[in-house]
Write an enzyme that holds these catalytic residues in place. Structure first.
Site, PDB file in Angstrom:
ATOM      1  N   GLU A 183     -26.438  19.933 -17.397  1.00 15.26           N
ATOM      2  CA  GLU A 183     -25.028  19.926 -17.772  1.00 15.26           C
ATOM      3  C   GLU A 183     -24.587  21.335 -18.201  1.00 15.26           C
ATOM      4  O   GLU A 183     -25.283  22.026 -18.941  1.00 15.26           O
ATOM      5  CB  GLU A 183     -24.845  18.937 -18.921  1.00 15.26           C
ATOM      6  N   LYS A 195     -16.482  14.661 -16.545  1.00 17.12           N
ATOM      7  CA  LYS A 195     -17.175  13.726 -17.432  1.00 17.12           C
ATOM      8  C   LYS A 195     -16.169  12.759 -18.049  1.00 17.12           C
ATOM      9  O   LYS A 195     -15.108  13.166 -18.534  1.00 17.12           O
ATOM     10  CB  LYS A 195     -17.915  14.511 -18.517  1.00 17.12           C
ATOM     11  N   CYS A 247     -24.664  12.960 -18.437  1.00 21.50           N
ATOM     12  CA  CYS A 247     -25.230  12.874 -19.778  1.00 21.50           C
ATOM     13  C   CYS A 247     -24.871  11.588 -20.513  1.00 21.50           C
ATOM     14  O   CYS A 247     -25.408  10.526 -20.231  1.00 21.50           O
ATOM     15  CB  CYS A 247     -24.804  14.102 -20.584  1.00 21.50           C
ATOM     16  N   PRO A 252     -43.357  34.595 -45.802  1.00 22.18           N
ATOM     17  CA  PRO A 252     -43.972  34.474 -47.126  1.00 22.18           C
ATOM     18  C   PRO A 252     -44.928  33.276 -47.111  1.00 22.18           C
ATOM     19  O   PRO A 252     -44.491  32.131 -47.017  1.00 22.18           O
ATOM     20  CB  PRO A 252     -42.780  34.221 -48.056  1.00 22.18           C
ATOM     21  N   LEU A 253     -46.223  33.534 -47.174  1.00 23.76           N
ATOM     22  CA  LEU A 253     -47.255  32.497 -47.028  1.00 23.76           C
ATOM     23  C   LEU A 253     -47.866  32.196 -48.394  1.00 23.76           C
ATOM     24  O   LEU A 253     -48.620  33.005 -48.943  1.00 23.76           O
ATOM     25  CB  LEU A 253     -48.326  32.964 -46.041  1.00 23.76           C
ATOM     26  N   SER A 254     -47.526  31.033 -48.943  1.00 24.47           N
ATOM     27  CA  SER A 254     -47.945  30.681 -50.301  1.00 24.47           C
ATOM     28  C   SER A 254     -49.297  30.004 -50.356  1.00 24.47           C
ATOM     29  O   SER A 254     -49.867  29.859 -51.437  1.00 24.47           O
ATOM     30  CB  SER A 254     -46.900  29.761 -50.938  1.00 24.47           C
ATOM     31  N   GLY A 255     -49.799  29.550 -49.216  1.00 22.04           N
ATOM     32  CA  GLY A 255     -51.010  28.753 -49.211  1.00 22.04           C
ATOM     33  C   GLY A 255     -50.742  27.275 -49.383  1.00 22.04           C
ATOM     34  O   GLY A 255     -51.672  26.475 -49.428  1.00 22.04           O
ATOM     35  N   SER A 293     -45.325  26.418 -45.922  1.00 18.05           N
ATOM     36  CA  SER A 293     -45.452  27.744 -45.308  1.00 18.05           C
ATOM     37  C   SER A 293     -46.652  27.790 -44.365  1.00 18.05           C
ATOM     38  O   SER A 293     -46.622  28.494 -43.343  1.00 18.05           O
ATOM     39  CB  SER A 293     -45.560  28.833 -46.375  1.00 18.05           C
TER      40      SER A 293
END
Length: 700
Positions: free
Chosen positions: A44, A113, A174, A354-357, A361
Site C-alpha cells: 500500500e 480504497k 488493506c 546506558p547499561l545498568s546490568g 537495559s
C-alpha cells in the site's frame, strides 16, 4: 488447467524518499518478471511510503508519485505483467489512497480504497477520503503531463475488477480485508478469481496469526487466489512493518515471505491452477445460489490471456506449513531490524546504551547484539546493500567488511555502566560480562563526584542538604536524591554519544538508546528526563513479563549466557543506599507487581475499562484470592499513580511499537495528561459497589 504465476513482495520503503522507493519497486518488478510471473503486487502507498502522514496533505507528494509512476510506464517495467502500484491520487477536490493497475505501459484502472484504517496507530481519514460509489466506475482525467506522456487521456476509476480473456483480477486494499462486509465476498460471486491486497500492516507481538487467519478465510469458503503484499522495515516512525507477504489458494498458503528481514526487496512467487478455484466454487451449492442473484460489479475488459495451459515443465506451488515466530524471536528480530533501518538511515555511526546490568537495559543490549548478528549473516548470504551500509557505518577501509558480530559491535556499539555509591558489585559485573559477550565498547563510570557537586551547589543556595529515607530523610528528600542520579546519567549519556566518536577519531555521532519498558511507562515508574529519555527505545512498548522470557531465550539462542543471571535477579533501580535491612526493589516501590501492571494495561487500553469497569472485571478475575475491598484498593492505587504520572508519557522517547496496550500518546493512546488523581466520582462508585457486596468473595 489454467496455470498462473503471480508475484507479491515485501518492500522496505522509506516515507518521502522517492528515489529509494522507486528503485525498490523497479527491482521487485524485474525479479517478478524474471520468474515468469504475469501479475506483480506491491504494498500500500509504495511509491510515497506508507508513513508520510501529514506529508500526504502536500500537493508535492502526490505530484512526485505521478512522476515516479510515469517513469515506470514509459519504460519496460509493465510489459507483459499486470502491476498493482500504491500511491495517493487526487480526484476533483478529494484525495484517495489508491492502487493503480498498470499493464503494457498503460493504466488499466485506478482502484480507490473504500474502507480506511482509522484506529490504533492508523489515522487514514486525516489524509484520505473513502470511496463510496460502488455501483459504477467513473471516468478519471489523468494529469496533463501524465496524459501527454502516455497518450492516454482518462482511465476508469472506482470499485470494480479487470476481466481478462481467461480470468478476472481485482484489488482489495488493506483494511478492506478486515471489514465486516469485505469486498472480496461480493467480487467472488461476480467471478473474480485473483485478489490482490496491498497492505501497510505493522508488527505487534502475537498479531501475525490474526492477519493470516483473515487472509486464509477470504478464500476458504468461496475459493480464489489471494495475494498479500506488505511493507517491511522502519519507514520513518515508531512502527515496524513486518512483511510476511504471501499467496493463498482456496484457503491454503502456498507461498510465504519473511516476517523480519534486513533485505530491501523480497519477492514471493507462486504458480497456481485457476481451475482449482472454479472446481471448488462449482462444488458449493450455497455459492452457486448466491452467485445467481448477485449484485453486479463493474469491470474493465482487457483482451489478453494471463494463463498458460497444462505444461509439465511448470511446477505447481504446494501448500506449506505457515512460519510463525515465537514472541521471544519477535522481540529479537523485530526491534533488531527496526534499529538497523534507523541506524543506516539516520546518518549515525552507532548506538550508545546506558547499561545498568538490569533486565531492561540488558534486553536492549541483547537486541543490538542480535542486530549485529543479523547484519553479519546477511552479508555472508550475499546482500550487497547490507554490506555497503555496514562498511559505511562501521568505518571499514581497504575492502574490509564485517565477518564477526562481536567485532562489528565493537565498532558501532558503546555501553556505559554509570555506577554510584548505591550500585552493587553484582550489577556492575553483570553489565561488564554482557558487554564482553556482545562485543560492545564498554565503559565503567562513577557519577558520585557529579552528584556531590550538585548537592554542594544546592546546599550553598539553600543551606540544606537532603538525606535518603533510610538515613532519616523525608520522602521528598529521598525522591529528589534519586532523581538527581537518574538525570545525571541522561546528561552524561548524550555527552558521551556526541563526543566519543571524536575521541576515537571516528566520523558522525551515536544514537542514545532508552530502555524503559511499557509497564513502567504505564505506571510512570521512571524519572522524567532520566535514561528513559533517549533518541529511540526498542523496548518501550514491550512488557516486563515478555522481556524476562526474551532474556531466557536470548541467553541460549543468541549465546549471551549472562542474561540468565540477569533475568533471575530481582528488578531494582539502585538509586537508594543498600543496607543490611533494606534493598530497593521496583515492585515494592510501585506497590504492584509487573504481572498486575500488564493486567491493568490490557483492561485500560484493549478492553477500554475505566476505574469502575476495571474493578468489576477484576472482581471476577481475582475473586478467588482477593476480596472486592482488596480489589478496589488495587484498582484505586493503579489509577492514582497512572494519572499522577501521565504527564511523563508526553515526553517518552519514541519507541518501537510492539504491544496493544502501549500508553504512548503521540499516535496510539490519546488521552489527557492532567487528571484529578483522586477520581472522586469513580472511586466513590467503587466504594458503593464494595459496600453493596459487603466484601463477599466471588462465587466460583
Amino acid at each position: 488447467m489454467r496455470l498462473l504465476k503471480v508475484a507479491t513482495c515485501n518492500l522496505n520503503q522509506w516515507a518521502m524518499d522517492f528515489d529509494c522507493n522507486l528503485n525498490n519497486i523497479k527491482e521487485s518488478i524485474t525479479r517478478a518478471k524474471g520468474t515468469g510471473a504475469v501479475i506483480r503486487l506491491g504494498p500500500e502507498l509504495e511509491i510515497t511510503g506508507y508513513g508520510c502522514e501529514d506529508h500526504f496533505l502536500e500537493l508535492d507528494t502526490v505530484t512526485h508519485a505521478w512522476e515516479c509512476l510515469k517513469e515506470m510506464l514509459l519504460g519496460h517495467w509493465t510489459d507483459g505483467i499486470l502491476c498493482s502500484i500504491g500511491m495517493p491520487v487526487i480526484k476533483g477536490s478529494e484525495r484517495y489512497n489508491c492502487q493503480v493497475l498498470c499493464f503494457n505501459r498503460k493504466i488499466i484502472m485506478i482502484r480507490p480504497k473504500m474502507w480506511l484504517a482509522n484506529d490504533g496507530n492508523y489515522r487514514e481519514l486525516r489524509w484520505f477520503t473513502a470511496w463510496k460509489q460502488k455501483d459504477h466506475l467513473v471516468d478519471f482525467q489523468l494529469p496533463p503531463e501524465i496524459s501527454e506522456a502516455l497518450s492516454q487521456k482518462s482511465v476508469p476509476f472506482g470499485y470494480g475488477y479487470i476481466q481478462f480473456l481467461d480470468t478476472a483480477v481485482t484489488a482489495e486494499v488493506c483494511e478492506e480485508l478486515f471489514a465486516p462486509m469485505p469486498p472480496h465476498a461480493e467480487l467472488a460471486l461476480n467471478g473474480v478469481e485473483v485478489f490482490m491486497n496491498a497492505n501497510g500492516s505493522h508488527h505487534q507481538l502475537r498479531k501475525l496469526d490474526l492477519r493470516l487467519r483473515a487472509i486464509i478465510g477470504a478464500t476458504h469458503t468461496r475459493g480464489g487466489i489471494y495475494m498479500y503484499s506488505n511493507h517491511q522495515g522502519c519507514d520513518g516512525g515508531r512502527l515496524y512493518f513486518d512483511g510476511c507477504s504471501c499467496v493463498v489458494i482456496n484457503g491454503e498458503v502456498v507461498a510465504q515471505g519473511s516476517q523480519f528481514s534486513l533485505k530491501d526487496v523480497e519477492v514471493v512467487v507462486a504458480q497456481v491452477d485457476l481451475d482449482a478455484v472454479s472446481s471448488l466454487r462449482g462444488s458449493l451449492s450455497s455459492f452457486q445460489e448466491q452467485a445467481s442473484c448477485k449484485a453486479r460489479v463493474s469491470s474493465v475488459a482487457v483482451s489478453y490471456n494471463l494463463c498458460q495451459s497444462f505444461n509439465l515443465k511448470l511446477s505447481l506451488s504446494s501448500p506449506l506449513k505457515i512460519m510463525y515466530h515465537s514472541p521471544e524471536e519477535e522481540i529479537a528480530f523485530g526491534p533488531g531490524c527496526w534499529l538497523w533501518d534507523y541506524l543506516r538511515r539516520s546518518g549515525a555511526s552507532g548506538f550508545l546504551l546506558p547499561l545498568s546490568g538490569g533486565a531492561d537495559s540488558s534486553s536492549v543490549a541483547a537486541i543490538v547484539g542480535c542486530m549485529c548478528q543479523l547484519v553479519v549473516k546477511e552479508i555472508a548470504n550475499g546482500d550487497e546493500q547490507v554490506k555497503a551500509d555496514a562498511i559505511r557505518i562501521g568505518n571499514y577501509s581497504d575492502q574490509q567488511f564485517p565477518t564477526d558480530s562481536k567485532e562489528f559491535a565493537k565498532r558501532i556499539f558503546y555501553t556505559v555502566y554509570m555506577g554510584s555509591e548505591n550500585s552493587s558489585e553484582a550489577t556492575r559485573m553483570r553489565a561488564k560480562t554482557l558487554a564482553d559477550e556482545i562485543g560492545s565498547w564498554h565503559l565503567d563510570v562513577c557519577i558520585d563526584s557529579v552528584v556531590s557537586a550538585l548537592l554542594s551547589l544546592f546546599q550553598a543556595l539553600t543551606g540544606k542538604r537532603p538525606r535518603y529515607k533510610v538515613d532519616g530523610g523525608s520522602n521528598i528528600e529521598n525522591l529528589g536524591l534519586q532523581n538527581i542520579q537518574a538525570r545525571i546519567r541522561m546528561v552524561l549519556a548524550f555527552m558521551l554519544a556526541s563526543l566519543l566518536p571524536w575521541v576515537h577519531n571516528k566520523p558522525g555521532f551515536y544514537l542514545v538508546l532508552g530502555s524503559s519498558n511499557v509497564d513502567e511507562g504505564l505506571h510512570g515508574y521512571l524519572t522524567k528526563y532520566d535514561c528513559s529519555s533517549a533518541d529511540i527505545n526498542p523496548i518501550g512498548s514491550i512488557s516486563k513479563q515478555d522481556l524476562r522470557m526474551f532474556l531466557q531465550w536470548a541467553a541460549i539462542h543468541l549465546r549471551y549466557s549472562s542474561l540468565a543471571d540477569i533475568e533471575a535477579a530481582p528488578p531494582t533501580a539502585e538509586l537508594e543506599p543498600i543496607r543490611s535491612n533494606y534493598s530497593q526493589l521496583d515492585e515494592v516501590d510501585m506497590g504492584m507487581t509487573y504481572e498486575e501492571l500488564s493486567v491493568y494495561g490490557r483492561l485500560r487500553k484493549i478492553f477500554r475499562c475505566g476505574p469502575v469497569s476495571m474493578f468489576k472485571n477484576l472482581c471476577y478475575r481475582w475473586g478467588a484470592r482477593l476480596t472486592p475491598s482488596e480489589v478496589a484498593d488495587k484498582v484505586k492505587h493503579f489509577f492514582k499513580y497512572y494519572s499522577i504520572n501521565r504527564h511523563k508519557i508526553t515526553v517518552l522517547t519514541p519507541s518501537y511499537h510492539a504491544e496493544s496496550y502501549a500508553p504512548e500518546d503521540n499516535r496510539f493512546d490519546h488521552r489527557q495528561f492532567l487528571y484529578n488523581a483522586r477520581w472522586p466520582y469513580q472511586f466513590r462508585t467503587i466504594d458503593q459497589l464494595v459496600k453493596e457486596v459487603d466484601g463477599d468473595k466471588v462465587a466460583f
